[in-house]
Design a protein around this motif. Structure first.
Motif, PDB file in Angstrom:
ATOM      1  N   UNK A  45      29.012  36.478  38.330  1.00  0.00           N
ATOM      2  CA  UNK A  45      30.166  35.735  38.838  1.00  0.00           C
ATOM      3  C   UNK A  45      30.688  34.659  37.885  1.00  0.00           C
ATOM      4  N   UNK A  46      31.213  35.045  36.710  1.00  0.00           N
ATOM      5  CA  UNK A  46      31.799  34.032  35.822  1.00  0.00           C
ATOM      6  C   UNK A  46      33.125  33.530  36.375  1.00  0.00           C
ATOM      7  N   UNK A  47      33.490  32.314  36.039  1.00  0.00           N
ATOM      8  CA  UNK A  47      34.766  31.754  36.473  1.00  0.00           C
ATOM      9  C   UNK A  47      35.704  31.656  35.275  1.00  0.00           C
ATOM     10  N   UNK A  64      45.683  29.644  30.350  1.00  0.00           N
ATOM     11  CA  UNK A  64      45.177  30.058  31.656  1.00  0.00           C
ATOM     12  C   UNK A  64      46.364  30.361  32.554  1.00  0.00           C
ATOM     13  N   UNK A  65      46.288  31.498  33.253  1.00  0.00           N
ATOM     14  CA  UNK A  65      47.349  31.890  34.182  1.00  0.00           C
ATOM     15  C   UNK A  65      46.744  32.113  35.561  1.00  0.00           C
ATOM     16  N   UNK A  66      47.505  31.830  36.588  1.00  0.00           N
ATOM     17  CA  UNK A  66      47.040  31.986  37.967  1.00  0.00           C
ATOM     18  C   UNK A  66      47.328  33.413  38.436  1.00  0.00           C
ATOM     19  N   UNK A  67      46.586  34.360  37.869  1.00  0.00           N
ATOM     20  CA  UNK A  67      46.771  35.782  38.189  1.00  0.00           C
ATOM     21  C   UNK A  67      45.476  36.343  38.762  1.00  0.00           C
ATOM     22  N   UNK A  68      45.583  37.478  39.442  1.00  0.00           N
ATOM     23  CA  UNK A  68      44.448  38.136  40.051  1.00  0.00           C
ATOM     24  C   UNK A  68      44.340  39.553  39.493  1.00  0.00           C
ATOM     25  N   UNK A  69      43.117  39.989  39.184  1.00  0.00           N
ATOM     26  CA  UNK A  69      42.911  41.339  38.660  1.00  0.00           C
ATOM     27  C   UNK A  69      43.324  42.358  39.729  1.00  0.00           C
ATOM     28  N   UNK A  70      43.994  43.442  39.350  1.00  0.00           N
ATOM     29  CA  UNK A  70      44.484  44.409  40.339  1.00  0.00           C
ATOM     30  C   UNK A  70      43.391  45.047  41.199  1.00  0.00           C
ATOM     31  N   UNK A  75      40.817  37.701  47.650  1.00  0.00           N
ATOM     32  CA  UNK A  75      41.951  36.898  47.202  1.00  0.00           C
ATOM     33  C   UNK A  75      41.571  35.423  47.031  1.00  0.00           C
ATOM     34  N   UNK A  76      40.269  35.113  47.060  1.00  0.00           N
ATOM     35  CA  UNK A  76      39.814  33.732  46.973  1.00  0.00           C
ATOM     36  C   UNK A  76      40.117  33.132  45.598  1.00  0.00           C
ATOM     37  N   UNK A  77      40.194  31.803  45.551  1.00  0.00           N
ATOM     38  CA  UNK A  77      40.481  31.117  44.294  1.00  0.00           C
ATOM     39  C   UNK A  77      39.371  31.299  43.271  1.00  0.00           C
ATOM     40  N   UNK A  78      38.138  31.534  43.731  1.00  0.00           N
ATOM     41  CA  UNK A  78      37.014  31.725  42.820  1.00  0.00           C
ATOM     42  C   UNK A  78      37.249  32.904  41.880  1.00  0.00           C
TER      43      UNK A  78
END
Length: 146
Positions: A45-47, A64-70, A75-78
């Protein structure tokens, strides 16, 4: 919608930098879930903050971008965060000669994150908390289901 490759973009433009998601280095994920390295080179669990800290310490230009891997289910911020790294100069030479490829950068991050002070503090406290719990679970195994 993604734009097509544009030959006029330079390597120093942020759109040409490589993307690194934390899921690429997560040892708890499978290859189908997005992990890119073997498990022995990955971290639990790396951040995105840890990845950014390692790359900044190595001397890379980082964004750094506020994106999520597909493929990320949560959907948590972690699990949120995408790191952009400049891999090459405008003339096509690597920014860091020891890291000419994306795979070498990922392997370096995977081996360096466990050495962070924040990780070493978590690891020692995790070992202490796991020892008492293992002895208490042995006591309750006398009775089974009837």
């Amino acid at each position: 919608m993604a734009l097509a490759w544009n030959p006029s973009k330079k390597h120093s433009d942020r759109e040409r930098w490589i993307c690194i998601y934390p899921v690429y280095l997560n040892s708890k994920r499978t290859l189908a879930e997005g992990r890119k390295l073997p498990k022995d080179k990955c971290v639990e669990n790396p951040t995105h903050q840890e990845i950014r800290d390692v790359l900044v310490a190595a001397g890379f230009n980082v964004g750094v971008e506020n994106k999520l891997h597909p493929r990320e289910r949560s959907k948590e911020l972690l699990y949120r965060g995408r790191i952009r790294v400049q891999l090459k100069n405008d003339d096509g030479t690597p920014v860091k000669s020891e890291f000419p490829t994306r795979d070498l950068v990922l392997a370096y991050i995977g081996t360096t994150i466990p050495k962070l002070k924040t990780r070493q503090g978590k690891q020692s406290s995790g070992e202490q908390s796991s020892q008492p719990s293992s002895s208490s679970t042995k006591k309750g195994k006398g009775k089974g289901r009837r």
